[in-house]
Write a protein that holds these residues in place. Structure first.
Motif, PDB file in Angstrom:
ATOM      1  N   LEU A 163      24.931  92.679 166.571  1.00  0.00           N
ATOM      2  CA  LEU A 163      24.271  91.401 166.808  1.00  0.00           C
ATOM      3  C   LEU A 163      23.766  90.812 165.490  1.00  0.00           C
ATOM      4  CD1 LEU A 163      23.293  89.542 169.175  1.00  0.00           C
ATOM      5  CD2 LEU A 163      21.062  90.641 168.897  1.00  0.00           C
ATOM      6  N   PRO A 164      24.253  89.631 165.106  1.00  0.00           N
ATOM      7  CA  PRO A 164      23.751  89.003 163.878  1.00  0.00           C
ATOM      8  C   PRO A 164      22.263  88.700 163.974  1.00  0.00           C
ATOM      9  CG  PRO A 164      25.809  87.972 164.586  1.00  0.00           C
ATOM     10  CD  PRO A 164      25.347  88.854 165.713  1.00  0.00           C
ATOM     11  N   ILE A 165      21.526  89.079 162.939  1.00  0.00           N
ATOM     12  CA  ILE A 165      20.083  88.841 162.872  1.00  0.00           C
ATOM     13  C   ILE A 165      19.837  87.774 161.812  1.00  0.00           C
ATOM     14  CG2 ILE A 165      17.817  89.877 162.532  1.00  0.00           C
ATOM     15  CD1 ILE A 165      19.366  91.061 164.891  1.00  0.00           C
ATOM     16  N   THR A 166      19.225  86.673 162.210  1.00  0.00           N
ATOM     17  CA  THR A 166      19.029  85.564 161.271  1.00  0.00           C
ATOM     18  C   THR A 166      17.563  85.300 160.951  1.00  0.00           C
ATOM     19  OG1 THR A 166      19.067  83.953 163.094  1.00  0.00           O
ATOM     20  CG2 THR A 166      21.165  84.425 161.990  1.00  0.00           C
ATOM     21  N   GLY A 175      19.556  84.654 157.636  1.00  0.00           N
ATOM     22  CA  GLY A 175      20.488  85.739 157.361  1.00  0.00           C
ATOM     23  C   GLY A 175      21.428  85.424 156.216  1.00  0.00           C
ATOM     24  N   CYS A 176      21.071  84.440 155.397  1.00  0.00           N
ATOM     25  CA  CYS A 176      21.925  84.002 154.282  1.00  0.00           C
ATOM     26  C   CYS A 176      21.450  84.604 152.961  1.00  0.00           C
ATOM     27  CB  CYS A 176      21.917  82.480 154.158  1.00  0.00           C
ATOM     28  SG  CYS A 176      22.706  81.629 155.525  1.00  0.00           S
ATOM     29  N   LEU A 177      22.377  84.813 152.049  1.00  0.00           N
ATOM     30  CA  LEU A 177      22.046  85.296 150.708  1.00  0.00           C
ATOM     31  C   LEU A 177      22.479  84.337 149.613  1.00  0.00           C
ATOM     32  CD1 LEU A 177      22.933  89.106 150.969  1.00  0.00           C
ATOM     33  CD2 LEU A 177      20.654  88.065 150.947  1.00  0.00           C
ATOM     34  N   TRP A 178      23.417  83.461 149.891  1.00  0.00           N
ATOM     35  CA  TRP A 178      24.022  82.629 148.847  1.00  0.00           C
ATOM     36  C   TRP A 178      22.986  81.757 148.120  1.00  0.00           C
ATOM     37  CZ3 TRP A 178      23.713  77.297 148.771  1.00  0.00           C
ATOM     38  CH2 TRP A 178      23.303  76.680 149.945  1.00  0.00           C
ATOM     39  N   ASP A 179      21.959  81.336 148.852  1.00  0.00           N
ATOM     40  CA  ASP A 179      20.989  80.395 148.299  1.00  0.00           C
ATOM     41  C   ASP A 179      19.731  81.067 147.755  1.00  0.00           C
ATOM     42  OD1 ASP A 179      20.188  81.253 150.796  1.00  0.00           O
ATOM     43  OD2 ASP A 179      19.437  79.309 151.453  1.00  0.00           O
ATOM     44  N   GLU A 309      20.180  82.155 170.102  1.00  0.00           N
ATOM     45  CA  GLU A 309      19.726  82.230 168.724  1.00  0.00           C
ATOM     46  C   GLU A 309      20.802  81.768 167.736  1.00  0.00           C
ATOM     47  OE1 GLU A 309      17.867  85.914 167.696  1.00  0.00           O
ATOM     48  OE2 GLU A 309      17.099  86.205 169.708  1.00  0.00           O
ATOM     49  N   LEU A 310      21.748  80.967 168.221  1.00  0.00           N
ATOM     50  CA  LEU A 310      22.778  80.477 167.315  1.00  0.00           C
ATOM     51  C   LEU A 310      22.135  79.659 166.213  1.00  0.00           C
ATOM     52  CD1 LEU A 310      25.584  79.347 169.795  1.00  0.00           C
ATOM     53  CD2 LEU A 310      25.633  81.302 168.257  1.00  0.00           C
ATOM     54  N   PRO A 311      22.456  79.951 164.952  1.00  0.00           N
ATOM     55  CA  PRO A 311      21.812  79.238 163.850  1.00  0.00           C
ATOM     56  C   PRO A 311      22.207  77.771 163.816  1.00  0.00           C
ATOM     57  CG  PRO A 311      23.577  80.614 163.014  1.00  0.00           C
ATOM     58  CD  PRO A 311      23.424  80.952 164.469  1.00  0.00           C
ATOM     59  N   TYR A 312      21.287  76.962 163.385  1.00  0.00           N
ATOM     60  CA  TYR A 312      21.538  75.532 163.190  1.00  0.00           C
ATOM     61  C   TYR A 312      21.336  75.249 161.701  1.00  0.00           C
ATOM     62  CZ  TYR A 312      20.800  70.461 163.310  1.00  0.00           C
ATOM     63  OH  TYR A 312      20.865  69.109 163.067  1.00  0.00           O
ATOM     64  N   PHE A 313      22.421  75.074 160.981  1.00  0.00           N
ATOM     65  CA  PHE A 313      22.303  74.759 159.550  1.00  0.00           C
ATOM     66  C   PHE A 313      23.635  74.275 159.019  1.00  0.00           C
ATOM     67  CE2 PHE A 313      23.410  79.182 159.921  1.00  0.00           C
ATOM     68  CZ  PHE A 313      24.257  79.444 158.882  1.00  0.00           C
TER      69      PHE A 313
END
Length: 313
Positions: A163-166, A175-179, A309-313
């Protein structure tokens, strides 16, 4: 047989395949891929996406006796920014697919698909890669997974039992690392193809255009230094996130990961020096892994857990 179509949308390509929902493997003969001009008009992009997906639809209708009245689930591994719950693209200011801004991908695709009896679901591409990578693990012992893609950009997903955890105190925002900050910039500027090209030009004075594979094939003093610096940077950046999340598996994908022979040993050595002992899995085919991950959206138990919990971005 339960069949779902998984679709991977990249910055310059689309791939589509049918996945056997019983054992989550791609059904032979159903994988199709094609180049896409992300700067083209809305109609050109959507028609190209539909053309590739239609090839997969045709095969499963012919080979598996799906009629035009059977509903087919189509799941997308989709880069952001995107409204994953509504299926509306929000690409703006990121130099790709900007003609799709505020466009309902579901509604537009239906105009060109060979069947109207379809159901769409969407998830972030990095999350799909992580889910797909987790599905391919033979051991169930690895429940907390960090999956990263190293290519034109730096993608990441944090997963607990697939399960993706954001959100949460032990994962970065979304749950992002790029930024996230690193050195004098952000991580995306250090863990992507353009960093390698910039470093090579800075050291040698020569400009390359074919990417990391070309640099990896040279294997001289300059490339050794570049890959060592990359390993040092990556281990330094990832270590705090691995510790906070208490991850027991790290999955690496993307084109840069294909050159892991030049940085993996150093990377692992650096992690061990920080008392981090984590299993590492290299995924050679990122696109197909993302397709597998996207198809898991039609596992109803998984969908019920993730849809709110689908991310909105």
């Amino acid at each position: 047989m339960s069949i779902t179509i998984g679709v991977d949308i990249g910055g310059s390509h689309i791939s589509s395949a049918a996945v056997n929902g019983n054992d989550f493997v791609i059904i032979p003969g159903t994988y199709f891929s094609g180049a896409v001009d992300s700067k083209a008009s809305k109609e050109v992009i959507i028609k190209k996406w539909a053309a590739i997906i239609n090839q997969t639809i045709q095969i499963i209708q012919e080979a598996y006796d799906y009629s035009l009245s059977d509903t087919i689930g189509i799941a997308f591994s989709m880069p952001g920014p995107f409204q994953y719950e509504t299926g509306i693209a929000m690409f703006e200011g990121n130099d790709k697919y900007e003609s799709l801004y505020n466009v309902s991908v579901s509604e537009e695709l239906l105009k060109y698909l060979s069947t109207q009896n379809v159901s769409f679901r969407f998830l972030n591409d990095a999350s799909c890669f992580g889910v797909g990578g987790s599905l391919k693990q033979e051991s169930e012992a690895n429940s907390k997974v960090i999956a990263i893609t190293l290519g034109t950009g730096f993608g990441a997903a944090f997963l607990d039992n697939k399960l993706p955890i954001t959100q949460g105190t032990n994962v970065p925002h979304n749950g992002c690392l790029w930024d996230k900050p690193f050195e004098d910039s952000i991580a995306d500027n250090y863990f992507s193809t353009r960093w390698f090209l910039s470093q090579y030009e800075s050291i040698t004075g020569n400009k390359l255009t074919d990417g990391v594979k070309e640099i990896a094939g040279i294997e001289d003093y300059s490339t050794v230094k570049i890959f060592d610096d990359f390993a040092n940077n990556l281990s330094e950046f990832l270590a705090p996130f691995i510790i906070d999340f208490q991850a027991d598996l790290l999955i690496l994908g993307g084109n840069i990961a294909k050159s892991n022979r030049l940085f993996l040993a150093k990377f692992q050595e650096n992690l061990k020096s920080k008392n981090i002992d984590i299993a590492i899995s290299i995924v050679e085919n990122t696109e197909q892994t993302s397709i597998l991950g996207s198809s898991y959206l039609f596992n109803e138990v998984f969908w019920e857990r993730i849809k709110a919990e689908l991310p909105y971005f």
